[in-house]
Design a protein around this motif. Structure first.
Motif, PDB file in Angstrom:
ATOM      1  N   VAL A 175       0.762  -1.359   0.077  1.00 40.84           N
ATOM      2  CA  VAL A 175      -0.028  -0.139  -0.042  1.00 40.84           C
ATOM      3  C   VAL A 175       0.934   1.308   0.007  1.00 40.84           C
ATOM      4  O   VAL A 175       1.683   1.283   0.685  1.00 40.84           O
ATOM      5  CB  VAL A 175      -0.876   0.160   1.259  1.00 40.84           C
ATOM      6  CG1 VAL A 175      -1.602   1.495   1.198  1.00 40.84           C
ATOM      7  CG2 VAL A 175      -1.946  -1.172   1.132  1.00 40.84           C
ATOM      8  N   ASP A 211       1.155   5.780  -0.964  1.00 44.51           N
ATOM      9  CA  ASP A 211       0.580   6.970  -1.196  1.00 44.51           C
ATOM     10  C   ASP A 211       1.323   7.739  -2.399  1.00 44.51           C
ATOM     11  O   ASP A 211       2.442   7.456  -2.806  1.00 44.51           O
ATOM     12  CB  ASP A 211       0.768   7.857   0.070  1.00 44.51           C
ATOM     13  CG  ASP A 211      -0.094   7.570   1.294  1.00 44.51           C
ATOM     14  OD1 ASP A 211      -0.856   6.659   0.975  1.00 44.51           O
ATOM     15  OD2 ASP A 211       0.588   7.867   2.280  1.00 44.51           O
ATOM     16  N   ASP A 241      -3.538  13.552  -3.164  1.00 47.75           N
ATOM     17  CA  ASP A 241      -3.215  12.569  -2.769  1.00 47.75           C
ATOM     18  C   ASP A 241      -4.002  11.460  -2.527  1.00 47.75           C
ATOM     19  O   ASP A 241      -5.106  11.512  -2.022  1.00 47.75           O
ATOM     20  CB  ASP A 241      -2.406  12.904  -1.326  1.00 47.75           C
ATOM     21  CG  ASP A 241      -1.118  13.920  -1.647  1.00 47.75           C
ATOM     22  OD1 ASP A 241      -0.422  13.777  -2.302  1.00 47.75           O
ATOM     23  OD2 ASP A 241      -1.704  15.141  -1.100  1.00 47.75           O
ATOM     24  N   ARG A 295      -4.419   6.916  -1.349  1.00 51.93           N
ATOM     25  CA  ARG A 295      -3.536   5.699  -0.919  1.00 51.93           C
ATOM     26  C   ARG A 295      -4.055   4.495  -2.017  1.00 51.93           C
ATOM     27  O   ARG A 295      -5.355   4.518  -1.919  1.00 51.93           O
ATOM     28  CB  ARG A 295      -4.010   5.391   0.481  1.00 51.93           C
ATOM     29  CG  ARG A 295      -3.607   4.532   1.202  1.00 51.93           C
ATOM     30  CD  ARG A 295      -3.767   4.477   2.612  1.00 51.93           C
ATOM     31  NE  ARG A 295      -2.409   5.442   3.178  1.00 51.93           N
ATOM     32  CZ  ARG A 295      -2.230   5.635   4.304  1.00 51.93           C
ATOM     33  NH1 ARG A 295      -2.967   5.206   5.161  1.00 51.93           N
ATOM     34  NH2 ARG A 295      -1.097   6.629   4.591  1.00 51.93           N
ATOM     35  N   ARG A 352      -3.175   0.373  -3.634  1.00 46.50           N
ATOM     36  CA  ARG A 352      -2.578  -0.922  -3.286  1.00 46.50           C
ATOM     37  C   ARG A 352      -2.134  -1.260  -4.725  1.00 46.50           C
ATOM     38  O   ARG A 352      -2.739  -1.433  -5.926  1.00 46.50           O
ATOM     39  CB  ARG A 352      -3.624  -1.976  -2.775  1.00 46.50           C
ATOM     40  CG  ARG A 352      -2.799  -3.228  -2.452  1.00 46.50           C
ATOM     41  CD  ARG A 352      -3.447  -4.565  -1.932  1.00 46.50           C
ATOM     42  NE  ARG A 352      -4.142  -4.229  -0.735  1.00 46.50           N
ATOM     43  CZ  ARG A 352      -3.521  -4.254   0.485  1.00 46.50           C
ATOM     44  NH1 ARG A 352      -2.268  -4.480   0.596  1.00 46.50           N
ATOM     45  NH2 ARG A 352      -4.538  -3.986   1.691  1.00 46.50           N
ATOM     46  N   TYR A 383     -10.503   2.032   3.428  1.00 48.17           N
ATOM     47  CA  TYR A 383      -9.203   2.623   3.729  1.00 48.17           C
ATOM     48  C   TYR A 383      -8.120   2.936   2.367  1.00 48.17           C
ATOM     49  O   TYR A 383      -7.148   3.383   2.851  1.00 48.17           O
ATOM     50  CB  TYR A 383      -8.226   1.739   4.909  1.00 48.17           C
ATOM     51  CG  TYR A 383      -9.254   1.345   5.929  1.00 48.17           C
ATOM     52  CD1 TYR A 383      -9.400   2.599   6.808  1.00 48.17           C
ATOM     53  CD2 TYR A 383      -9.608   0.228   6.318  1.00 48.17           C
ATOM     54  CE1 TYR A 383     -10.371   2.064   8.002  1.00 48.17           C
ATOM     55  CE2 TYR A 383     -10.463  -0.201   7.545  1.00 48.17           C
ATOM     56  CZ  TYR A 383     -10.682   0.796   8.141  1.00 48.17           C
ATOM     57  OH  TYR A 383     -11.485   0.488   9.124  1.00 48.17           O
ATOM     58  N   LEU A 384      -8.798   2.834   1.361  1.00 45.76           N
ATOM     59  CA  LEU A 384      -7.844   3.276   0.526  1.00 45.76           C
ATOM     60  C   LEU A 384      -8.681   4.424  -0.269  1.00 45.76           C
ATOM     61  O   LEU A 384      -9.893   4.444   0.160  1.00 45.76           O
ATOM     62  CB  LEU A 384      -7.515   2.137  -0.844  1.00 45.76           C
ATOM     63  CG  LEU A 384      -6.923   0.874  -0.450  1.00 45.76           C
ATOM     64  CD1 LEU A 384      -6.825   0.005  -1.601  1.00 45.76           C
ATOM     65  CD2 LEU A 384      -5.516   1.314   0.066  1.00 45.76           C
ATOM     66  N   ILE A 444      -6.688  10.856   0.353  1.00 41.25           N
ATOM     67  CA  ILE A 444      -5.835  11.251   1.768  1.00 41.25           C
ATOM     68  C   ILE A 444      -5.356  12.503   1.999  1.00 41.25           C
ATOM     69  O   ILE A 444      -5.260  13.314   0.956  1.00 41.25           O
ATOM     70  CB  ILE A 444      -4.626  10.290   2.112  1.00 41.25           C
ATOM     71  CG1 ILE A 444      -3.569  10.444   1.147  1.00 41.25           C
ATOM     72  CG2 ILE A 444      -5.328   8.846   2.402  1.00 41.25           C
ATOM     73  CD1 ILE A 444      -2.264   9.792   1.493  1.00 41.25           C
ATOM     74  N   TYR A 453       5.520  12.802   1.742  1.00 38.61           N
ATOM     75  CA  TYR A 453       4.827  11.973   2.543  1.00 38.61           C
ATOM     76  C   TYR A 453       5.430  11.406   3.841  1.00 38.61           C
ATOM     77  O   TYR A 453       4.800  10.482   4.518  1.00 38.61           O
ATOM     78  CB  TYR A 453       4.627  10.852   1.568  1.00 38.61           C
ATOM     79  CG  TYR A 453       3.734  10.923   0.478  1.00 38.61           C
ATOM     80  CD1 TYR A 453       2.413  11.285   0.477  1.00 38.61           C
ATOM     81  CD2 TYR A 453       4.276  11.173  -0.738  1.00 38.61           C
ATOM     82  CE1 TYR A 453       1.557  11.536  -0.592  1.00 38.61           C
ATOM     83  CE2 TYR A 453       3.462  11.524  -1.897  1.00 38.61           C
ATOM     84  CZ  TYR A 453       2.105  11.729  -1.730  1.00 38.61           C
ATOM     85  OH  TYR A 453       1.335  12.125  -2.532  1.00 38.61           O
ATOM     86  N   ASN A 468       5.005   4.637   7.666  1.00 40.52           N
ATOM     87  CA  ASN A 468       4.553   5.240   6.220  1.00 40.52           C
ATOM     88  C   ASN A 468       3.232   5.505   6.276  1.00 40.52           C
ATOM     89  O   ASN A 468       2.853   6.579   5.694  1.00 40.52           O
ATOM     90  CB  ASN A 468       4.961   4.168   5.153  1.00 40.52           C
ATOM     91  CG  ASN A 468       6.514   4.180   4.963  1.00 40.52           C
ATOM     92  OD1 ASN A 468       7.237   5.030   5.631  1.00 40.52           O
ATOM     93  ND2 ASN A 468       7.049   3.372   4.075  1.00 40.52           N
ATOM     94  N   LEU A 469       2.422   4.717   6.940  1.00 42.17           N
ATOM     95  CA  LEU A 469       1.014   4.834   6.678  1.00 42.17           C
ATOM     96  C   LEU A 469       0.218   5.290   7.890  1.00 42.17           C
ATOM     97  O   LEU A 469      -0.841   5.822   7.762  1.00 42.17           O
ATOM     98  CB  LEU A 469       0.415   3.470   6.108  1.00 42.17           C
ATOM     99  CG  LEU A 469       1.033   2.588   5.035  1.00 42.17           C
ATOM    100  CD1 LEU A 469       0.396   1.181   4.850  1.00 42.17           C
ATOM    101  CD2 LEU A 469       0.673   3.561   3.653  1.00 42.17           C
ATOM    102  N   LEU A 517      -4.694  -2.590   5.702  1.00 38.15           N
ATOM    103  CA  LEU A 517      -3.424  -2.007   4.863  1.00 38.15           C
ATOM    104  C   LEU A 517      -2.122  -2.947   4.937  1.00 38.15           C
ATOM    105  O   LEU A 517      -1.600  -3.268   3.968  1.00 38.15           O
ATOM    106  CB  LEU A 517      -2.955  -0.654   5.223  1.00 38.15           C
ATOM    107  CG  LEU A 517      -4.171   0.541   5.264  1.00 38.15           C
ATOM    108  CD1 LEU A 517      -3.769   1.807   5.904  1.00 38.15           C
ATOM    109  CD2 LEU A 517      -4.663   0.657   3.856  1.00 38.15           C
TER     110      LEU A 517
END
Lengths: 175, 120
Positions: free
Chosen positions: A84, A86, A144, A146, A148, A169-170, A173, B51, B82-83, B94
C-alpha cells in the motif's frame, strides 16, 4: 518500500587508471554507473551509501583492461505487489486515473476504483472522480491518494504500477 | 513479503519514508547533488518530503523505538510509520502481516501512540 541492500558490481578499468588513485577512481566510477539506475531485480538505485570491498582485479585477455568486483551498500526503492502506497494524482480520465510515486507512474483503471465514486467529466480545470456519499472525497489532479499495488510492469528503464483503490481505507488522503 | 521480492532482499534493511528523508537531507547538505547528475535522487527526495508523516527526525526515531519495544518486525515498523493507520482494523487491512497480532486492544494502543507522535 525503501531498502538498504548489499549489491555487487563488476567494473572494467582501462590500464591508464591503474595507479595510486585507483580506489578513488573505482568509487567514482561505481557511483556514476549505478546511482539513478534501474534494475528489474533490485529496483531503483537512489544512492550508493558505502563502498564495502573492492575485490581482486582480473586482467582481461586481449585488451589489458582490468575487471574489479565491487561490493557496496545502496539505498534502493523497490515497489512490490500487494504494497500500500501514497501517491499524487497526475491525470484523471474516463478510463481511470494516474498518479506519480517518485520515478514511477501508477495507473488505476475505472473498474478498480471503489464503486461509490463517479466521474465528473465537466469539472474544471480537470475532470475528477467524486464520492457519492461524501462529495468532499475527490480524486483530482494534484491531490493525494492511497493505493494498493496489484502488479508492477517493467517498461525499458521504467517501472509502472497497476493499482487498485476499491478496498476500505484506500482512496483520497490528506497529507 | 520477502517471497514477493527476490533473494537479494533476504538481508535487506527496511527504511521508512521519514528515515529516507533524513538520509537524503544529509547528502544534500554535504553538497552531493552539486556533484552528480541523478534526477532519480530529486524525484525520491520530493516524494519523501511530501509523505513523511513526522514533524522531525527526533519524533520519528521515538516512534521507531516505541514500535521496536513492542516487538514489531522491521518491515511492519517501516509500513506503520509510512501509513500511520488510526485503528487496528485499518492497520490489518492495509498491512495484512499484522493479522499475526491477536489482540485489537494492544494494536490500538500502539497506533494511538503512533498517531500522537505524528501529530506532535
Amino acid at each position: 518500500m525503501f531498502f538498504i541492500l548489499s549489491l555487487k558490481k563488476n567494473l572494467k578499468l582501462t590500464p591508464e587508471y591503474l595507479g595510486k588513485r585507483i580506489n578513488k577512481h573505482l568509487a567514482n566510477l561505481l557511483n556514476s554507473a549505478v546511482e539513478g539506475s534501474f534494475d528489474t531485480k533490485f529496483g531503483y538505485i537512489v544512492k550508493v551509501l558505502k563502498h564495502e570491498k573492492i575485490g581482486e582485479g582480473k586482467v582481461q585477455d586481449s585488451s589489458g583492461d582490468v575487471l574489479f568486483p565491487l561490493l557496496y551498500k545502496a539505498l534502493v526503492f523497490m515497489p512490490y505487489k500487494g504494497e500500500v502506497v501514497d501517491a499524487m494524482v497526475s491525470q484523471v480520465m474516463e478510463v481511470g486515473f494516474t498518479a506519480t510515486l517518485g520515478p514511477m507512474s501508477m495507473f488505476v483503471a475505472a473498474q478498480n476504483i471503489a464503486a461509490d465514486y463517479y466521474l465528473e467529466p465537466e469539472a474544471r480545470p480537470h475532470p475528477r472522480w467524486v464520492n457519492k456519499t461524501d462529495p468532499s472525497k475527490t480524486i483530482q489532479v494534484g491531490g493525494d491518494v492511497r493505493l494498493r499495488i496489484m502488479s508492477v510492469r517493467v517498461n525499458g528503464n521504467e517501472m509502472m504500477g497497476v493499482c487498485e483503490m476499491s478496498e476500505a481505507y484506500l482512496g483520497p488522503i490528506t497529507v | 513479503m520477502e517471497d514477493r521480492l527476490g533473494p537479494e532482499f533476504a538481508n535487506a534493511m527496511f527504511l521508512s519514508i521519514s528515515e529516507v528523508k533524513t538520509l537524503l537531507e544529509y547528502f544534500k547538505r554535504e553538497g552531493y547533488m552539486s556533484a552528480s547528475n541523478n534526477p532519480l535522487f530529486e524525484q525520491i527526495f520530493a516524494y519523501v518530503k511530501r509523505y513523511d508523516r513526522f514533524p522531525d527526525i527526533q519524533v520519528s526515531d521515538q516512534a521507531k523505538n516505541m514500535l521496536q519495544e513492542h516487538h514489531f518486525q522491521d518491515a511492519e515498523i517501516a509500513m506503520l510509520m509510512n501509513l500511520c493507520p488510526h485503528s487496528a482494523e485499518e492497520a490489518r487491512s492495509l498491512i495484512p502481516e499484522l493479522n499475526r497480532i491477536e489482540s485489537d486492544e494492544e494494536l490500538n494502543a500502539t497506533l494511538e501512540e503512533l498517531v500522537r507522535l505524528k501529530n506532535l
